[in-house]
Design an enzyme around this catalytic site. Structure first.
Site, PDB file in Angstrom:
ATOM      1  N   ASP A  71       7.214  11.863  31.715  1.00 19.84           N
ATOM      2  CA  ASP A  71       8.635  12.135  31.200  1.00 19.84           C
ATOM      3  C   ASP A  71       8.215  13.303  30.174  1.00 19.84           C
ATOM      4  O   ASP A  71       7.585  13.297  29.472  1.00 19.84           O
ATOM      5  CB  ASP A  71       8.781  10.660  30.261  1.00 19.84           C
ATOM      6  CG  ASP A  71       9.936  10.788  29.347  1.00 19.84           C
ATOM      7  OD1 ASP A  71      10.309  12.154  29.154  1.00 19.84           O
ATOM      8  OD2 ASP A  71      10.186  10.119  28.505  1.00 19.84           O
ATOM      9  N   LYS A 113      17.345  17.355  24.805  1.00 17.62           N
ATOM     10  CA  LYS A 113      16.318  17.676  23.992  1.00 17.62           C
ATOM     11  C   LYS A 113      16.256  19.268  24.136  1.00 17.62           C
ATOM     12  O   LYS A 113      16.331  19.976  23.191  1.00 17.62           O
ATOM     13  CB  LYS A 113      15.044  17.074  24.517  1.00 17.62           C
ATOM     14  CG  LYS A 113      15.145  15.561  24.225  1.00 17.62           C
ATOM     15  CD  LYS A 113      15.420  14.891  23.091  1.00 17.62           C
ATOM     16  CE  LYS A 113      15.781  13.431  22.931  1.00 17.62           C
ATOM     17  NZ  LYS A 113      15.043  12.448  23.882  1.00 17.62           N
ATOM     18  N   TRP A 140       8.578   5.947  23.415  1.00 18.30           N
ATOM     19  CA  TRP A 140       9.296   5.905  24.752  1.00 18.30           C
ATOM     20  C   TRP A 140       8.349   5.680  25.973  1.00 18.30           C
ATOM     21  O   TRP A 140       8.839   4.837  26.635  1.00 18.30           O
ATOM     22  CB  TRP A 140       9.765   7.462  24.942  1.00 18.30           C
ATOM     23  CG  TRP A 140      10.771   7.861  23.895  1.00 18.30           C
ATOM     24  CD1 TRP A 140      10.461   8.937  23.072  1.00 18.30           C
ATOM     25  CD2 TRP A 140      12.020   7.336  23.775  1.00 18.30           C
ATOM     26  NE1 TRP A 140      11.644   8.858  22.361  1.00 18.30           N
ATOM     27  CE2 TRP A 140      12.499   8.128  22.609  1.00 18.30           C
ATOM     28  CE3 TRP A 140      12.772   6.561  24.400  1.00 18.30           C
ATOM     29  CZ2 TRP A 140      13.937   7.797  22.312  1.00 18.30           C
ATOM     30  CZ3 TRP A 140      14.038   6.060  23.888  1.00 18.30           C
ATOM     31  CH2 TRP A 140      14.583   6.898  22.780  1.00 18.30           C
TER      32      TRP A 140
HETATM   33  C1  LIG Z   1      14.985  10.930  24.064  1.00 21.13           C
HETATM   34  C2  LIG Z   1      13.886  10.262  25.130  1.00 21.13           C
HETATM   35  C3  LIG Z   1      14.011   9.614  25.813  1.00 21.13           C
HETATM   36  C4  LIG Z   1      15.306   8.554  26.065  1.00 21.13           C
HETATM   37  O1  LIG Z   1      16.488   9.386  26.335  1.00 21.13           O
HETATM   38  P1  LIG Z   1      17.926   8.794  26.423  1.00 21.13           P
HETATM   39  O2  LIG Z   1      18.577   9.984  27.121  1.00 21.13           O
HETATM   40  O3  LIG Z   1      18.394   8.655  24.993  1.00 21.13           O
HETATM   41  O4  LIG Z   1      17.806   7.474  27.330  1.00 21.13           O
HETATM   42  C5  LIG Z   1      13.098   9.328  26.831  1.00 21.13           C
HETATM   43  N1  LIG Z   1      11.927   9.739  26.568  1.00 21.13           N
HETATM   44  C6  LIG Z   1      11.595  10.752  25.774  1.00 21.13           C
HETATM   45  C7  LIG Z   1      10.431  11.575  25.843  1.00 21.13           C
HETATM   46  C8  LIG Z   1      12.641  11.262  24.927  1.00 21.13           C
HETATM   47  O5  LIG Z   1      12.493  11.947  23.917  1.00 21.13           O
END
Ligand SMILES: *Cc1c(COP(=O)(O)O)cnc(C)c1O
Length: 363
Positions: free
Chosen positions: A175, A199, A105
Protein backbone atom coordinates in the site's frame (compact mmCIF):
# COMPACT_ATOMS: atom_id res chain seq x y z
CA UNK A 1 0.21 31.65 -3.44
CA UNK A 2 -1.10 34.93 -2.13
CA UNK A 3 -2.60 35.60 -5.56
CA UNK A 4 -5.53 33.34 -4.61
CA UNK A 5 -5.25 33.79 -0.85
CA UNK A 6 -4.47 30.12 -0.53
CA UNK A 7 -3.27 28.55 2.69
CA UNK A 8 -0.59 25.97 3.30
CA UNK A 9 -2.65 22.84 3.78
CA UNK A 10 -0.91 20.10 5.77
CA UNK A 11 -3.85 17.69 5.48
CA UNK A 12 -3.04 13.99 5.21
CA UNK A 13 -5.58 13.67 2.41
CA UNK A 14 -7.27 14.94 0.41
CA UNK A 15 -4.35 17.27 0.22
CA UNK A 16 -2.65 20.01 -1.77
CA UNK A 17 -2.27 19.81 -5.53
CA UNK A 18 0.38 21.70 -7.50
CA UNK A 19 -0.91 25.22 -8.14
CA UNK A 20 0.14 25.03 -11.77
CA UNK A 21 -2.05 21.94 -12.23
CA UNK A 22 -5.03 23.63 -10.61
CA UNK A 23 -4.56 26.62 -12.89
CA UNK A 24 -4.44 24.42 -15.99
CA UNK A 25 -7.52 22.56 -14.85
CA UNK A 26 -9.29 25.86 -14.24
CA UNK A 27 -8.34 27.11 -17.69
CA UNK A 28 -9.79 24.00 -19.32
CA UNK A 29 -12.73 23.64 -16.97
CA UNK A 30 -15.53 24.90 -19.20
CA UNK A 31 -14.09 24.00 -22.56
CA UNK A 32 -11.52 21.22 -22.58
CA UNK A 33 -9.09 21.92 -25.39
CA UNK A 34 -11.69 23.15 -27.86
CA UNK A 35 -14.16 20.28 -27.38
CA UNK A 36 -16.77 22.73 -26.08
CA UNK A 37 -17.33 20.63 -22.96
CA UNK A 38 -15.82 20.04 -19.56
CA UNK A 39 -14.06 16.78 -18.75
CA UNK A 40 -16.77 16.50 -16.07
CA UNK A 41 -19.39 16.27 -18.79
CA UNK A 42 -17.50 14.15 -21.24
CA UNK A 43 -18.48 10.64 -22.30
CA UNK A 44 -15.93 8.18 -21.03
CA UNK A 45 -16.19 6.48 -24.42
CA UNK A 46 -15.23 9.64 -26.31
CA UNK A 47 -11.96 9.88 -28.22
CA UNK A 48 -10.94 12.79 -25.96
CA UNK A 49 -11.35 10.83 -22.77
CA UNK A 50 -9.66 7.80 -24.29
CA UNK A 51 -6.64 10.00 -24.93
CA UNK A 52 -6.77 11.33 -21.36
CA UNK A 53 -6.73 7.89 -19.73
CA UNK A 54 -4.17 6.47 -22.15
CA UNK A 55 -1.83 9.42 -21.63
CA UNK A 56 -2.26 9.18 -17.86
CA UNK A 57 -1.26 5.53 -17.92
CA UNK A 58 1.67 6.11 -20.28
CA UNK A 59 2.95 9.00 -18.16
CA UNK A 60 2.67 7.02 -14.93
CA UNK A 61 4.57 4.17 -16.60
CA UNK A 62 7.30 6.64 -17.54
CA UNK A 63 7.43 8.22 -14.08
CA UNK A 64 7.68 4.90 -12.27
CA UNK A 65 9.50 2.89 -14.90
CA UNK A 66 6.74 0.28 -14.78
CA UNK A 67 7.77 -2.91 -16.61
CA UNK A 68 5.58 -4.17 -19.49
CA UNK A 69 4.44 -7.24 -17.57
CA UNK A 70 2.54 -5.03 -15.12
CA UNK A 71 -0.98 -3.71 -15.66
CA UNK A 72 -1.95 -0.25 -14.48
CA UNK A 73 -5.56 0.05 -13.31
CA UNK A 74 -7.59 3.10 -12.31
CA UNK A 75 -10.29 1.92 -9.90
CA UNK A 76 -12.91 3.29 -7.53
CA UNK A 77 -13.68 2.31 -3.94
CA UNK A 78 -10.78 4.19 -2.37
CA UNK A 79 -7.82 2.64 -0.67
CA UNK A 80 -10.22 0.69 1.50
CA UNK A 81 -11.63 -1.47 -1.28
CA UNK A 82 -8.11 -2.75 -1.95
CA UNK A 83 -8.08 -4.19 1.57
CA UNK A 84 -10.71 -6.61 0.20
CA UNK A 85 -9.65 -6.93 -3.44
CA UNK A 86 -6.10 -7.96 -2.57
CA UNK A 87 -7.08 -11.10 -0.60
CA UNK A 88 -10.00 -11.95 -2.89
CA UNK A 89 -7.74 -11.97 -5.93
CA UNK A 90 -4.40 -13.04 -4.53
CA UNK A 91 -5.30 -15.89 -2.16
CA UNK A 92 -5.02 -18.23 -5.11
CA UNK A 93 -3.20 -21.38 -3.88
CA UNK A 94 -2.61 -22.05 -0.18
CA UNK A 95 -5.05 -19.26 0.83
CA UNK A 96 -2.36 -18.10 3.23
CA UNK A 97 -1.00 -14.57 3.41
CA UNK A 98 1.46 -12.90 5.77
CA UNK A 99 0.96 -9.33 6.94
CA UNK A 100 3.30 -6.86 8.60
CA UNK A 101 1.18 -4.58 10.76
CA UNK A 102 2.80 -1.16 11.09
CA UNK A 103 -0.22 1.07 11.64
CA UNK A 104 -3.95 1.42 11.41
CA UNK A 105 -4.20 1.04 7.64
CA UNK A 106 -2.15 -2.15 7.71
CA UNK A 107 -4.26 -3.43 10.57
CA UNK A 108 -7.48 -2.70 8.72
CA UNK A 109 -6.08 -4.53 5.70
CA UNK A 110 -5.10 -7.46 7.90
CA UNK A 111 -8.51 -7.67 9.54
CA UNK A 112 -10.31 -7.56 6.21
CA UNK A 113 -8.07 -10.27 4.75
CA UNK A 114 -8.89 -12.54 7.71
CA UNK A 115 -12.38 -12.94 6.22
CA UNK A 116 -10.94 -14.68 3.19
CA UNK A 117 -8.15 -17.02 4.26
CA UNK A 118 -5.46 -18.09 6.68
CA UNK A 119 -3.87 -14.75 7.48
CA UNK A 120 -0.88 -14.38 9.76
CA UNK A 121 0.48 -11.23 11.33
CA UNK A 122 4.21 -11.94 11.11
CA UNK A 123 5.35 -8.72 12.77
CA UNK A 124 3.73 -5.72 14.38
CA UNK A 125 4.81 -2.55 16.13
CA UNK A 126 1.43 -2.00 17.74
CA UNK A 127 2.79 -2.59 21.27
CA UNK A 128 4.86 0.57 20.84
CA UNK A 129 2.10 2.68 19.21
CA UNK A 130 3.53 1.89 15.79
CA UNK A 131 6.53 4.12 16.38
CA UNK A 132 8.90 1.97 14.34
CA UNK A 133 9.08 -0.51 11.47
CA UNK A 134 9.92 -4.09 12.52
CA UNK A 135 12.83 -5.84 10.83
CA UNK A 136 11.74 -8.96 9.00
CA UNK A 137 13.61 -11.38 6.83
CA UNK A 138 12.73 -14.14 4.44
CA UNK A 139 12.57 -16.81 7.17
CA UNK A 140 9.74 -14.93 8.88
CA UNK A 141 7.34 -15.70 6.04
CA UNK A 142 5.52 -18.97 5.48
CA UNK A 143 7.09 -20.60 2.43
CA UNK A 144 3.69 -21.34 0.92
CA UNK A 145 2.14 -17.92 1.56
CA UNK A 146 0.30 -16.57 -1.48
CA UNK A 147 1.57 -13.06 -0.78
CA UNK A 148 3.15 -10.80 1.82
CA UNK A 149 1.47 -7.48 2.62
CA UNK A 150 2.98 -4.21 3.82
CA UNK A 151 1.89 -0.59 4.17
CA UNK A 152 4.98 1.16 2.86
CA UNK A 153 4.30 4.58 4.39
CA UNK A 154 2.14 4.87 7.48
CA UNK A 155 0.13 8.03 7.02
CA UNK A 156 -1.24 8.19 10.56
CA UNK A 157 1.90 7.34 12.56
CA UNK A 158 4.43 8.98 10.28
CA UNK A 159 6.68 6.00 9.63
CA UNK A 160 7.99 4.45 6.44
CA UNK A 161 9.74 1.20 5.55
CA UNK A 162 13.45 1.99 5.28
CA UNK A 163 13.88 -1.23 3.32
CA UNK A 164 11.93 -3.52 1.00
CA UNK A 165 11.33 -6.86 2.75
CA UNK A 166 12.95 -9.80 1.01
CA UNK A 167 10.12 -12.23 0.35
CA UNK A 168 11.94 -14.51 -2.08
CA UNK A 169 9.45 -15.76 -4.67
CA UNK A 170 6.41 -14.71 -2.67
CA UNK A 171 4.73 -11.68 -4.27
CA UNK A 172 5.03 -8.57 -2.13
CA UNK A 173 1.97 -6.31 -1.99
CA UNK A 174 2.48 -2.71 -0.90
CA UNK A 175 0.00 0.00 0.00
CA UNK A 176 1.77 3.15 -1.21
CA UNK A 177 -1.21 5.46 -0.82
CA UNK A 178 0.72 8.17 0.96
CA UNK A 179 4.14 7.89 -0.69
CA UNK A 180 3.69 6.91 -4.33
CA UNK A 181 5.81 9.17 -6.57
CA UNK A 182 7.84 10.53 -3.66
CA UNK A 183 10.80 8.25 -4.32
CA UNK A 184 11.97 5.90 -7.03
CA UNK A 185 10.93 2.31 -6.42
CA UNK A 186 11.93 -0.80 -8.30
CA UNK A 187 8.45 -1.94 -9.31
CA UNK A 188 9.73 -5.39 -10.27
CA UNK A 189 10.31 -6.16 -6.58
CA UNK A 190 6.56 -6.02 -5.96
CA UNK A 191 3.64 -8.17 -7.06
CA UNK A 192 1.17 -5.34 -6.51
CA UNK A 193 1.61 -1.67 -5.66
CA UNK A 194 -1.53 0.27 -5.03
CA UNK A 195 -2.38 3.78 -3.92
CA UNK A 196 -5.45 5.86 -3.26
CA UNK A 197 -4.80 9.04 -5.21
CA UNK A 198 -5.98 11.65 -2.73
CA UNK A 199 -2.73 11.78 -0.77
CA UNK A 200 0.09 12.43 -3.20
CA UNK A 201 -1.49 12.40 -6.66
CA UNK A 202 -4.96 13.74 -7.35
CA UNK A 203 -8.37 14.51 -5.89
CA UNK A 204 -10.21 11.66 -4.15
CA UNK A 205 -12.04 9.13 -6.28
CA UNK A 206 -9.40 7.07 -8.03
CA UNK A 207 -7.16 4.31 -6.78
CA UNK A 208 -4.12 3.30 -8.79
CA UNK A 209 -3.31 -0.41 -8.91
CA UNK A 210 -0.08 -1.64 -10.49
CA UNK A 211 -0.22 -5.43 -10.71
CA UNK A 212 2.05 -8.07 -12.25
CA UNK A 213 0.03 -9.78 -14.93
CA UNK A 214 0.62 -13.35 -13.73
CA UNK A 215 -1.30 -12.45 -10.55
CA UNK A 216 -4.50 -11.64 -12.44
CA UNK A 217 -7.26 -14.15 -13.08
CA UNK A 218 -7.47 -16.10 -9.83
CA UNK A 219 -10.52 -14.56 -8.16
CA UNK A 220 -13.12 -17.20 -7.18
CA UNK A 221 -16.05 -17.77 -9.54
CA UNK A 222 -18.53 -16.02 -7.28
CA UNK A 223 -16.48 -12.81 -6.98
CA UNK A 224 -18.55 -9.69 -7.70
CA UNK A 225 -17.53 -8.54 -11.15
CA UNK A 226 -16.16 -5.19 -10.02
CA UNK A 227 -13.88 -6.83 -7.44
CA UNK A 228 -12.03 -9.01 -9.93
CA UNK A 229 -8.83 -7.37 -11.22
CA UNK A 230 -9.33 -9.32 -14.44
CA UNK A 231 -12.50 -7.35 -15.21
CA UNK A 232 -10.54 -4.11 -15.24
CA UNK A 233 -7.33 -5.46 -16.75
CA UNK A 234 -9.17 -6.87 -19.78
CA UNK A 235 -10.97 -3.59 -20.43
CA UNK A 236 -8.13 -1.17 -19.63
CA UNK A 237 -10.04 0.25 -16.63
CA UNK A 238 -13.05 0.95 -18.88
CA UNK A 239 -15.30 -1.98 -17.99
CA UNK A 240 -17.70 0.56 -16.51
CA UNK A 241 -17.59 4.32 -16.12
CA UNK A 242 -14.24 5.12 -14.53
CA UNK A 243 -13.73 8.11 -12.21
CA UNK A 244 -13.08 10.35 -15.22
CA UNK A 245 -12.45 13.61 -13.42
CA UNK A 246 -9.95 12.19 -10.94
CA UNK A 247 -8.13 10.33 -13.69
CA UNK A 248 -7.93 13.53 -15.70
CA UNK A 249 -6.45 15.53 -12.81
CA UNK A 250 -4.07 12.67 -11.98
CA UNK A 251 -2.95 12.78 -15.61
CA UNK A 252 -2.33 16.52 -15.34
CA UNK A 253 -0.23 15.91 -12.22
CA UNK A 254 1.77 13.23 -14.05
CA UNK A 255 2.49 15.68 -16.89
CA UNK A 256 3.52 18.30 -14.39
CA UNK A 257 5.88 15.86 -12.68
CA UNK A 258 7.44 14.81 -15.99
CA UNK A 259 8.00 18.45 -16.91
CA UNK A 260 9.63 19.11 -13.55
CA UNK A 261 12.30 16.47 -13.31
CA UNK A 262 10.11 13.45 -12.53
CA UNK A 263 10.33 11.41 -9.35
CA UNK A 264 14.05 12.02 -8.66
CA UNK A 265 13.48 15.80 -8.57
CA UNK A 266 10.41 15.41 -6.32
CA UNK A 267 12.36 13.11 -4.04
CA UNK A 268 15.20 15.57 -3.70
CA UNK A 269 12.77 18.30 -2.72
CA UNK A 270 10.84 15.98 -0.41
CA UNK A 271 14.04 14.99 1.40
CA UNK A 272 15.05 18.62 1.78
CA UNK A 273 11.64 19.55 3.20
CA UNK A 274 11.49 16.60 5.59
CA UNK A 275 15.07 16.97 6.77
CA UNK A 276 14.66 20.58 7.76
CA UNK A 277 11.39 19.95 9.52
CA UNK A 278 12.80 16.99 11.48
CA UNK A 279 15.89 19.05 12.30
CA UNK A 280 13.65 21.78 13.72
CA UNK A 281 11.74 19.21 15.78
CA UNK A 282 14.93 17.59 17.06
CA UNK A 283 16.39 20.95 18.04
CA UNK A 284 13.19 22.10 19.71
CA UNK A 285 12.86 22.49 23.46
CA UNK A 286 9.09 21.93 23.10
CA UNK A 287 8.32 19.61 20.21
CA UNK A 288 9.57 16.07 19.78
CA UNK A 289 9.19 13.46 17.07
CA UNK A 290 7.24 10.27 17.66
CA UNK A 291 8.94 7.83 15.28
CA UNK A 292 12.30 6.06 15.44
CA UNK A 293 14.71 8.15 13.43
CA UNK A 294 15.57 5.70 10.68
CA UNK A 295 11.91 4.86 10.05
CA UNK A 296 10.67 8.42 9.69
CA UNK A 297 8.33 9.23 6.84
CA UNK A 298 9.20 11.84 4.24
CA UNK A 299 5.55 12.62 3.72
CA UNK A 300 3.84 12.60 7.11
CA UNK A 301 5.80 14.20 9.91
CA UNK A 302 4.35 13.41 13.34
CA UNK A 303 5.34 15.26 16.49
CA UNK A 304 4.00 16.24 19.91
CA UNK A 305 4.59 18.69 22.71
CA UNK A 306 3.51 16.09 25.25
CA UNK A 307 0.77 18.43 26.44
CA UNK A 308 -2.64 18.26 24.78
CA UNK A 309 -3.50 21.87 25.51
CA UNK A 310 -0.22 23.10 24.14
CA UNK A 311 -0.72 21.01 20.98
CA UNK A 312 -4.13 22.63 20.55
CA UNK A 313 -2.70 26.08 21.17
CA UNK A 314 -0.10 25.62 18.46
CA UNK A 315 -2.65 24.22 16.01
CA UNK A 316 -4.87 27.26 16.58
CA UNK A 317 -1.98 29.68 16.17
CA UNK A 318 -0.93 27.93 12.96
CA UNK A 319 -4.44 28.20 11.56
CA UNK A 320 -4.48 31.92 12.22
CA UNK A 321 -1.28 32.12 10.23
CA UNK A 322 -2.62 30.24 7.21
CA UNK A 323 -1.13 26.85 8.09
CA UNK A 324 -4.05 24.47 8.34
CA UNK A 325 -4.76 20.83 9.20
CA UNK A 326 -1.80 20.26 11.49
CA UNK A 327 -3.78 18.22 13.96
CA UNK A 328 -2.67 14.61 14.34
CA UNK A 329 -5.07 11.82 13.36
CA UNK A 330 -8.10 11.72 15.66
CA UNK A 331 -6.95 8.40 17.10
CA UNK A 332 -3.42 9.50 18.05
CA UNK A 333 -3.59 13.24 18.73
CA UNK A 334 -0.51 15.46 18.68
CA UNK A 335 0.56 17.10 15.46
CA UNK A 336 1.06 15.89 11.95
CA UNK A 337 2.40 17.85 9.01
CA UNK A 338 1.73 16.08 5.74
CA UNK A 339 4.24 17.50 3.30
CA UNK A 340 3.48 15.73 0.04
CA UNK A 341 5.05 16.59 -3.32
CA UNK A 342 2.69 19.53 -3.80
CA UNK A 343 3.56 21.24 -0.51
CA UNK A 344 5.86 24.10 -1.49
CA UNK A 345 9.13 24.37 0.37
CA UNK A 346 7.97 27.81 1.58
CA UNK A 347 5.12 26.09 3.41
CA UNK A 348 7.59 24.02 5.42
CA UNK A 349 9.72 27.10 6.05
CA UNK A 350 6.65 28.94 7.32
CA UNK A 351 5.84 26.07 9.66
CA UNK A 352 9.38 25.96 11.04
CA UNK A 353 9.39 29.73 11.57
CA UNK A 354 6.10 29.50 13.44
CA UNK A 355 7.39 26.67 15.64
CA UNK A 356 10.36 28.88 16.58
CA UNK A 357 8.04 31.77 17.36
CA UNK A 358 5.89 29.50 19.49
CA UNK A 359 8.95 28.26 21.38
CA UNK A 360 10.03 31.85 22.04
CA UNK A 361 6.60 32.69 23.41
CA UNK A 362 6.93 29.84 25.91
CA UNK A 363 10.28 30.95 27.30
C1 LIG B 1 -5.79 7.05 3.36
C2 LIG B 1 -5.20 5.72 3.33
C3 LIG B 1 -5.97 4.55 3.09
C4 LIG B 1 -7.48 4.58 2.94
O1 LIG B 1 -7.89 5.27 1.83
P1 LIG B 1 -9.44 5.54 1.52
O2 LIG B 1 -9.37 6.04 0.12
O3 LIG B 1 -9.92 6.56 2.49
O4 LIG B 1 -10.15 4.26 1.63
C5 LIG B 1 -5.31 3.35 3.01
N1 LIG B 1 -3.99 3.25 3.20
C6 LIG B 1 -3.22 4.34 3.45
C7 LIG B 1 -1.76 4.18 3.65
C8 LIG B 1 -3.80 5.60 3.53
O5 LIG B 1 -3.04 6.66 3.79
Amino acid sequence: MSKYERVYNFSAGPSMLPLEVLENVQKDLLNYKGTGESVMEMSHRSAEFKAIIEDAEADLRKLMNIPDNYKVLFLQGGGTLQFSMIPINLLRNSKKADYIVTGQWAKKAYKEACKFGDIKCVASSEEDTYSYIPEVSREDFRADADYVYICYNNTIYGSKFPYIPDTGDIPLVADMSSCILSEEVDVSRFGVIWAGAQKNVAPAGVTIVIIRDDLIGFAPEDTPVYLDYKTHAEKDSMYNTPPCWSIYVAGEVFKYLLENGGVPAMHEKDVRKAEKLYAAIDASPIFRGTVREKDRSLMNVTFVTGDKDMDAEFIAMAKENGLINLKGHRTVGGLRASIYNAMPEEGVDALIALMKKFEESKK
